[in-house]
Scaffold this active site. Structure first.
Site, mmCIF file in Angstrom:
data_model
loop_
_atom_site.group_PDB
_atom_site.id
_atom_site.type_symbol
_atom_site.label_atom_id
_atom_site.label_comp_id
_atom_site.label_asym_id
_atom_site.label_seq_id
_atom_site.Cartn_x
_atom_site.Cartn_y
_atom_site.Cartn_z
ATOM 1 C CB ALA A 21 -4.861 2.105 8.023
ATOM 2 C CB THR A 22 -6.802 5.835 10.878
ATOM 3 O OG1 THR A 22 -5.816 6.307 10.188
ATOM 4 C CG2 THR A 22 -6.548 6.523 12.382
ATOM 5 C CG ASP A 46 -2.007 1.113 1.270
ATOM 6 O OD1 ASP A 46 -2.358 1.412 0.321
ATOM 7 O OD2 ASP A 46 -1.991 1.627 2.438
ATOM 8 C CG HIS A 81 -6.490 5.288 -0.888
ATOM 9 N ND1 HIS A 81 -4.910 5.136 -0.663
ATOM 10 C CD2 HIS A 81 -6.852 4.102 -1.514
ATOM 11 C CE1 HIS A 81 -4.713 4.285 -1.584
ATOM 12 N NE2 HIS A 81 -5.776 3.724 -2.319
ATOM 13 C CB SER A 97 -10.061 5.391 9.400
ATOM 14 O OG SER A 97 -9.491 4.022 9.239
ATOM 15 C CG HIS A 120 -4.715 9.018 3.723
ATOM 16 N ND1 HIS A 120 -4.505 9.618 2.306
ATOM 17 C CD2 HIS A 120 -4.728 7.582 3.288
ATOM 18 C CE1 HIS A 120 -4.678 8.755 1.451
ATOM 19 N NE2 HIS A 120 -4.688 7.555 1.870
#
Length: 278
Positions: free
Chosen positions: A229-230, A83, A205, A208, A177
């Protein structure tokens, strides 16, 4: 269930209008938890290792080999993906190690340079049977690099895919992000326009920061691969904090890390349900 190619997960999901959870691995416990959560949900999953994760570990190979081993032992289809790689050398290493897909991030380059570099990466990866994701339009919030408010133009997206030969496209539609709150405002009309125009799967993307109902709506509007992710790191850290607060004399790290792993497994299963990944 053997390790599968990313295309074997994303392609059928796009055709069926399902979402695919692409969840980031930080360390071995994340990989274990994500596969366990996917098995509980009865859904495939993509395990992602980012260039930032590689910097944390000091090298790609140790965390990659561990993640690939966890994926091979899974009860559901699992793919392993590189990634946000800005380093072409890192892409080449991932290909050698057996990743089935990579995301080359040339979004900080100007358009022509992004096209040229991404095309070179795609050609190398395709020679080795590896699926390629790229980014057009800057998704805000990643280490201050990407400008917030930028949106992907559908016409430019079509040209970019044709010029580079990539297999999936990460687009900027309002997410950002590293958000700790889940109040990003997505442009669903733009997602629909991109889905209608772009011949490859779309990737969201910064997911989160998107609330559950909007994640589901993003999939209905045309998103397929959804990167998270987060949110998973928040859940992991929260569980560790809670365990240590309740057990202040604990010194065995396995005990509190196991609490984090269990929390991530549960959240991964829940998110896969939100995305309609089965």
């Amino acid at each position: 269930m053997p390790l599968v190619g990313t295309d074997q997960i994303v392609g059928p999901a796009r055709a069926a209008g399902r979402g695919v959870g692409a969840f980031n691995v930080i360390h071995l416990e994340h990989a274990e938890a994500l596969v366990e959560g996917a098995a509980a949900a009865g859904a495939p999953v993509i395990l992602q290792i980012s260039e930032n994760c590689v910097r944390y570990h000091g090298a790609l190979e140790p965390i990659a080999v561990a993640t690939l081993a966890v994926a091979r032992s899974a009860e559901v289809p699992v793919a392993v993906h590189l990634d946000h790689a800005e380093s072409v050398d890192l892409v080449h290493e991932a290909v050698r190690l057996g990743f089935s897909s990579v995301m080359y991030d040339g979004s900080t380059l100007d358009y022509e340079a992004n096209v040229a570099r991404t095309r070179e990466v795609a050609e190398h990866c395709h020679r080795n049977g590896v699926w390629v994701e790229a980014e057009l339009g800057e998704v805000g919030g990643k280490d201050g690099v990407h400008a917030p408010g930028v949106r992907t133009n559908p016409g430019e997206a079509v040209e970019f895919v044709e010029a580079t030969g990539v297999d999936a496209l990460a687009v900027a539609v309002g997410s950002s992000h590293a958000m700790l709150t889940r109040d990003a405002s997505l442009d669903f009309a733009l997602i629909g326009d991109l889905r209608a125009a772009v011949p490859v799967p779309l990737v969201l993307h910064g997911s989160s920061g998107v609330a559950d109902p909007d994640l589901a709506e993003a999939v209905r509007s045309g998103m397929t691969k959804v990167n998270i992710a987060t949110q998973l790191s928040k859940v992991f850290t929260g569980a560790v904090r809670a365990y240590l607060a309740e057990n202040p004399t604990t010194v065995d790290s396995r005990k509190y890390v196991a609490a984090g792993r269990a929390a991530v497994s549960k959240e991964a299963a829940r998110l896969l349900e939100v995305l309609g990944a089965r």
